[in-house]
Design a protein around this motif. Sequence first.
Motif, PDB file in Angstrom:
ATOM      1  N   GLN A  26       0.805  -1.213   0.000  1.00  0.00           N
ATOM      2  CA  GLN A  26       0.000   0.000   0.000  1.00  0.00           C
ATOM      3  C   GLN A  26       0.841   1.269   0.000  1.00  0.00           C
ATOM      4  N   PHE A  27       2.148   1.160   0.192  1.00  0.00           N
ATOM      5  CA  PHE A  27       3.018   2.318   0.248  1.00  0.00           C
ATOM      6  C   PHE A  27       3.990   2.285  -0.922  1.00  0.00           C
ATOM      7  N   LEU A  28       4.225   3.434  -1.499  1.00  0.00           N
ATOM      8  CA  LEU A  28       5.169   3.559  -2.596  1.00  0.00           C
ATOM      9  C   LEU A  28       6.350   4.404  -2.143  1.00  0.00           C
ATOM     10  N   ASP A  29       7.527   4.082  -2.655  1.00  0.00           N
ATOM     11  CA  ASP A  29       8.661   4.951  -2.353  1.00  0.00           C
ATOM     12  C   ASP A  29       8.639   6.131  -3.329  1.00  0.00           C
ATOM     13  N   SER A  30       9.570   7.051  -3.166  1.00  0.00           N
ATOM     14  CA  SER A  30       9.513   8.298  -3.932  1.00  0.00           C
ATOM     15  C   SER A  30       9.708   8.071  -5.424  1.00  0.00           C
ATOM     16  N   SER A  31      10.550   7.130  -5.817  1.00  0.00           N
ATOM     17  CA  SER A  31      10.737   6.899  -7.252  1.00  0.00           C
ATOM     18  C   SER A  31       9.473   6.308  -7.878  1.00  0.00           C
ATOM     19  N   GLN A  32       8.789   5.443  -7.161  1.00  0.00           N
ATOM     20  CA  GLN A  32       7.535   4.890  -7.672  1.00  0.00           C
ATOM     21  C   GLN A  32       6.458   5.973  -7.758  1.00  0.00           C
ATOM     22  N   TRP A  33       6.426   6.872  -6.757  1.00  0.00           N
ATOM     23  CA  TRP A  33       5.472   7.974  -6.784  1.00  0.00           C
ATOM     24  C   TRP A  33       5.709   8.864  -7.993  1.00  0.00           C
ATOM     25  N   MET A  34       6.965   9.166  -8.275  1.00  0.00           N
ATOM     26  CA  MET A  34       7.281  10.008  -9.424  1.00  0.00           C
ATOM     27  C   MET A  34       6.845   9.339 -10.728  1.00  0.00           C
ATOM     28  N   LYS A  35       7.066   8.035 -10.816  1.00  0.00           N
ATOM     29  CA  LYS A  35       6.670   7.299 -12.011  1.00  0.00           C
ATOM     30  C   LYS A  35       5.152   7.320 -12.159  1.00  0.00           C
ATOM     31  N   VAL A  36       4.429   7.090 -11.083  1.00  0.00           N
ATOM     32  CA  VAL A  36       2.962   7.069 -11.143  1.00  0.00           C
ATOM     33  C   VAL A  36       2.412   8.460 -11.467  1.00  0.00           C
ATOM     34  N   ILE A  37       2.949   9.485 -10.832  1.00  0.00           N
ATOM     35  CA  ILE A  37       2.472  10.851 -11.090  1.00  0.00           C
ATOM     36  C   ILE A  37       2.786  11.268 -12.521  1.00  0.00           C
ATOM     37  N   ALA A  72     -10.389   5.861 -18.117  1.00  0.00           N
ATOM     38  CA  ALA A  72      -9.071   5.634 -18.703  1.00  0.00           C
ATOM     39  C   ALA A  72      -7.955   6.143 -17.796  1.00  0.00           C
ATOM     40  N   VAL A  73      -8.133   7.316 -17.236  1.00  0.00           N
ATOM     41  CA  VAL A  73      -7.097   7.888 -16.373  1.00  0.00           C
ATOM     42  C   VAL A  73      -6.975   7.076 -15.079  1.00  0.00           C
ATOM     43  N   ALA A  74      -8.105   6.759 -14.453  1.00  0.00           N
ATOM     44  CA  ALA A  74      -8.063   5.979 -13.213  1.00  0.00           C
ATOM     45  C   ALA A  74      -7.510   4.578 -13.466  1.00  0.00           C
ATOM     46  N   GLY A  75      -7.892   3.974 -14.571  1.00  0.00           N
ATOM     47  CA  GLY A  75      -7.365   2.649 -14.910  1.00  0.00           C
ATOM     48  C   GLY A  75      -5.870   2.670 -15.169  1.00  0.00           C
ATOM     49  N   ALA A  76      -5.403   3.717 -15.844  1.00  0.00           N
ATOM     50  CA  ALA A  76      -3.966   3.818 -16.113  1.00  0.00           C
ATOM     51  C   ALA A  76      -3.172   4.006 -14.821  1.00  0.00           C
ATOM     52  N   ILE A  77      -3.690   4.803 -13.908  1.00  0.00           N
ATOM     53  CA  ILE A  77      -2.994   5.017 -12.631  1.00  0.00           C
ATOM     54  C   ILE A  77      -2.982   3.728 -11.821  1.00  0.00           C
ATOM     55  N   ASN A  78      -4.093   3.014 -11.800  1.00  0.00           N
ATOM     56  CA  ASN A  78      -4.115   1.735 -11.076  1.00  0.00           C
ATOM     57  C   ASN A  78      -3.229   0.697 -11.739  1.00  0.00           C
ATOM     58  N   LYS A  79      -3.147   0.720 -13.052  1.00  0.00           N
ATOM     59  CA  LYS A  79      -2.323  -0.249 -13.770  1.00  0.00           C
ATOM     60  C   LYS A  79      -0.841  -0.026 -13.481  1.00  0.00           C
ATOM     61  N   ILE A  80      -0.404   1.217 -13.466  1.00  0.00           N
ATOM     62  CA  ILE A  80       1.016   1.495 -13.253  1.00  0.00           C
ATOM     63  C   ILE A  80       1.395   1.351 -11.781  1.00  0.00           C
ATOM     64  N   SER A  81       0.502   1.695 -10.868  1.00  0.00           N
ATOM     65  CA  SER A  81       0.841   1.595  -9.444  1.00  0.00           C
ATOM     66  C   SER A  81       0.514   0.232  -8.862  1.00  0.00           C
ATOM     67  N   GLN A  82      -0.450  -0.463  -9.442  1.00  0.00           N
ATOM     68  CA  GLN A  82      -0.930  -1.761  -8.970  1.00  0.00           C
ATOM     69  C   GLN A  82      -1.412  -1.701  -7.523  1.00  0.00           C
ATOM     70  N   ILE A  83      -1.969  -0.557  -7.156  1.00  0.00           N
ATOM     71  CA  ILE A  83      -2.474  -0.339  -5.803  1.00  0.00           C
ATOM     72  C   ILE A  83      -3.851   0.310  -5.896  1.00  0.00           C
ATOM     73  N   HIS A  84      -4.785  -0.180  -5.114  1.00  0.00           N
ATOM     74  CA  HIS A  84      -6.088   0.455  -4.951  1.00  0.00           C
ATOM     75  C   HIS A  84      -6.115   1.030  -3.536  1.00  0.00           C
ATOM     76  N   SER A  85      -5.971   2.344  -3.428  1.00  0.00           N
ATOM     77  CA  SER A  85      -5.988   2.991  -2.117  1.00  0.00           C
ATOM     78  C   SER A  85      -6.572   4.386  -2.267  1.00  0.00           C
ATOM     79  N   SER A  86      -6.769   5.033  -1.137  1.00  0.00           N
ATOM     80  CA  SER A  86      -7.317   6.391  -1.180  1.00  0.00           C
ATOM     81  C   SER A  86      -6.310   7.376  -1.763  1.00  0.00           C
ATOM     82  N   GLN A  87      -5.017   7.106  -1.594  1.00  0.00           N
ATOM     83  CA  GLN A  87      -4.002   7.975  -2.193  1.00  0.00           C
ATOM     84  C   GLN A  87      -4.067   7.915  -3.713  1.00  0.00           C
ATOM     85  N   MET A  88      -4.201   6.722  -4.252  1.00  0.00           N
ATOM     86  CA  MET A  88      -4.314   6.567  -5.702  1.00  0.00           C
ATOM     87  C   MET A  88      -5.636   7.156  -6.199  1.00  0.00           C
ATOM     88  N   ALA A  89      -6.681   7.077  -5.390  1.00  0.00           N
ATOM     89  CA  ALA A  89      -7.972   7.650  -5.771  1.00  0.00           C
ATOM     90  C   ALA A  89      -7.874   9.176  -5.873  1.00  0.00           C
TER      91      ALA A  89
END
Length: 158
Positions: A26-37, A72-89
Amino acid sequence: MSFQNKYKEYKERQEAKKYFRSNNDQFLDSSQWMKVIGFGLLVSIICGVVLGLVIYALHITSSLFYIVCALAVAGAINKISQIHSSQMAILSVVCTFVCYIVGEMTMIYLPLHEMGIGLEYVSILSILSSSIQSLFVGDLFTTIVAVIGLFIAYTVAK
């Protein structure tokens, strides 16, 4: 309690927190956050341009277009992060809002481009402010559909 004991306890808590976060998906490090954003913003800009082009070409503002962009945007964010959480929402809602703004900017800029007025005569900030105003004040149906699309993006990513 001495300073060394407090420091040792603090260090143990930090190590425990780091271990928990490294073993919890459920937690991403900073490099993963940058990639997802970055990926989320890229997808939202592309979807926004496509949304603007389709609405401008068809001269139809359909709720389906906004909902498809939100999905499409929500699916792409979930696909790249592979996390369903309130932060990703929350991130998907922000990126979907950027998508809608870029779509409105595209719809505002295309007639200007056809008239031969380029970006050297019109500033990006004036197009941005006009698109935000158009999204919220322009058409009640578009505003309602945009808000519904934001709720859908939040629900899909959560």
